[in-house]
Design a protein around this motif. Structure first.
Motif, short mmCIF file in Angstrom:
data_model
loop_
_atom_site.label_atom_id
_atom_site.label_comp_id
_atom_site.label_asym_id
_atom_site.label_seq_id
_atom_site.Cartn_x
_atom_site.Cartn_y
_atom_site.Cartn_z
N THR A 227 0.84 -1.20 0.00
CA THR A 227 0.00 0.00 0.00
C THR A 227 0.87 1.24 0.00
N GLY A 228 0.46 2.23 -0.78
CA GLY A 228 1.18 3.51 -0.79
C GLY A 228 0.82 4.36 0.41
N LYS A 229 1.31 5.57 0.43
CA LYS A 229 1.09 6.47 1.56
C LYS A 229 0.73 7.86 1.05
N ILE A 230 -0.11 8.55 1.81
CA ILE A 230 -0.45 9.95 1.54
C ILE A 230 0.42 10.83 2.44
N TYR A 231 1.06 11.81 1.86
CA TYR A 231 1.87 12.77 2.62
C TYR A 231 1.23 14.16 2.52
N GLY A 232 0.83 14.69 3.66
CA GLY A 232 0.40 16.09 3.71
C GLY A 232 1.63 16.92 4.00
N VAL A 233 2.10 17.66 3.00
CA VAL A 233 3.41 18.33 3.10
C VAL A 233 3.25 19.84 3.24
N GLY A 234 3.67 20.37 4.38
CA GLY A 234 3.64 21.81 4.60
C GLY A 234 4.72 22.51 3.80
N LEU A 235 4.32 23.50 3.01
CA LEU A 235 5.26 24.24 2.16
C LEU A 235 5.82 25.49 2.82
N GLY A 236 5.29 25.84 3.98
CA GLY A 236 5.72 27.09 4.60
C GLY A 236 5.01 28.28 3.97
N PRO A 237 5.48 29.49 4.24
CA PRO A 237 4.75 30.70 3.84
C PRO A 237 4.82 31.06 2.36
N GLU B 220 0.78 3.43 -4.86
CA GLU B 220 1.39 4.72 -5.16
C GLU B 220 1.44 5.62 -3.92
N ASP B 221 2.54 6.36 -3.79
CA ASP B 221 2.63 7.42 -2.79
C ASP B 221 2.13 8.72 -3.43
N VAL B 222 1.47 9.56 -2.62
CA VAL B 222 0.96 10.84 -3.11
C VAL B 222 1.32 11.94 -2.13
N VAL B 223 1.90 13.02 -2.64
CA VAL B 223 2.13 14.22 -1.83
C VAL B 223 0.99 15.20 -2.07
N VAL B 224 0.36 15.64 -0.98
CA VAL B 224 -0.63 16.71 -1.06
C VAL B 224 0.05 17.99 -0.59
N LEU C 45 -9.20 16.28 4.45
CA LEU C 45 -8.83 15.00 3.85
C LEU C 45 -8.31 14.06 4.93
N TYR C 46 -7.47 14.59 5.79
CA TYR C 46 -6.82 13.78 6.82
C TYR C 46 -7.83 13.03 7.69
N THR C 47 -8.85 13.74 8.15
CA THR C 47 -9.83 13.10 9.04
C THR C 47 -10.60 11.98 8.33
N ARG C 48 -10.71 12.07 7.02
CA ARG C 48 -11.39 11.03 6.25
C ARG C 48 -10.45 9.89 5.84
N LEU C 49 -9.16 10.19 5.75
CA LEU C 49 -8.19 9.21 5.27
C LEU C 49 -7.51 8.39 6.35
N LYS C 50 -7.33 8.98 7.54
CA LYS C 50 -6.40 8.43 8.53
C LYS C 50 -6.74 7.02 8.99
N ASP C 51 -7.99 6.61 8.92
CA ASP C 51 -8.36 5.26 9.34
C ASP C 51 -8.48 4.29 8.16
N GLN C 52 -8.15 4.79 6.95
CA GLN C 52 -8.28 3.96 5.75
C GLN C 52 -6.93 3.59 5.14
N VAL C 53 -6.02 4.56 5.08
CA VAL C 53 -4.72 4.36 4.43
C VAL C 53 -3.63 5.02 5.27
N PRO C 54 -2.36 4.64 5.07
CA PRO C 54 -1.28 5.31 5.80
C PRO C 54 -1.18 6.79 5.40
N VAL C 55 -1.12 7.65 6.39
CA VAL C 55 -1.01 9.09 6.16
C VAL C 55 0.10 9.65 7.03
N SER C 56 0.96 10.48 6.45
CA SER C 56 2.04 11.12 7.19
C SER C 56 1.97 12.63 6.95
#
Length: 241
Positions: A3-13, A100-104, A119-130
């Motif tokens: 299984t792939g992973k979803i990454y929520g990536v903070g870009l800063g300002p 597949e891994d996906v960066v958001v 997205l996180y609250t809907r995804l976190k119990d279904q797939v790996p999220v970082s």
């Protein structure tokens, strides 16, 4: 299949050199890049990473069905966005289940007033999220003023310009240090609330913090229009040695 992973990536300002090393590495290596945008726009998050993406990257723009077209209080607003977020989740889940891994891409920090949280609250119990944290816009804003935002025992309040005027004025009057976000169309209301709280002369307006267009202005000297990327600050003045 793995299984792939979803990454929520903070870009800063908004400046690439203010991203974390982890964010930079993920953005450059992952094959699928997702980001939010207004229909017909490139999207600010996507603009921040211009020149960083591999030629083979697959872009997944997620276009909001509504932004300011109808009031937030309208029941249709939440219904439209709820359906939209679920549609995004379904697509992302399908990709991860295919390995597949996906960066958001997330402006600022993913867990600070951002769309990724929905997205996180809907995804976190279904797939790996970082989640990869990022520097918030307000941090860049107070840095731009050249003054510390809090001292000693100062209490800092973060408020939205969308709040009712009376609520804004009360919070402005009661806090030591203040950050007001989502000013834009609420500028006139924010100005009246500051006057009611008696704190106009302490306030600063920072536009496009950490971006090429950065501008720092005493709030009393600010014009009648504020861009989307605007933050109001009042610095604390608490205990110090």
């Amino acid at each position: 299949m793995t299984t792939g992973k979803i990454y929520g990536v903070g870009l800063g300002p908004g400046a690439q050199d203010l991203m974390s090393v982890r964010a930079n590495n993920l953005i450059r290596r992952v094959r699928h890049i997702a980001y939010f945008r207004k229909k017909g726009r490139k999207g600010h998050a996507r603009s921040i990473v211009e020149g960083m993406l591999a030629d083979s990257v697959i872009e997944l723009p997620m276009e909001y069905p509504v932004t300011t077209e109808i009031p937030v209080s309208d029941p249709r607003y939440n219904a439209l966005l709820s359906d939209f977020y679920q549609s995004c989740v379904d697509h992302l889940t399908e990709l991860t289940q295919a390995g597949e891994d996906v960066v958001v891409l997330c402006e600022g920090d993913p867990f600070f007033y951002g769309s990724f949280m929905h997205l996180y609250t809907r995804l976190k119990d279904q797939v790996p999220v970082s989640v990869v944290p990022g520097i918030t816009g307000m941090s860049a804003a107070w840095t731009a003023t050249g003054q510390p935002i809090t001292w000693g025992d100062d209490v800092m309040t973060v408020a939205m310009g969308t709040l009712p005027e009376a609520d804004l004025a009360q919070r402005m009057a009661e806090t030591d240090a203040l950050v007001v976000m989502k000013i834009g169309r609420n500028l006139a209301k924010v100005r009246r609330a500051l006057d009611l709280a008696g704190r106009t002369d302490e306030a600063w307006l920072i536009e496009y913090a950490a971006m090429a267009e950065e501008r720092v202005t005493p709030f009393r000297e600010a014009g009648d229009i504020a861009p989307y990327f605007s933050i109001l600050l009042i610095h604390g003045n608490g205990r110090r040695p």
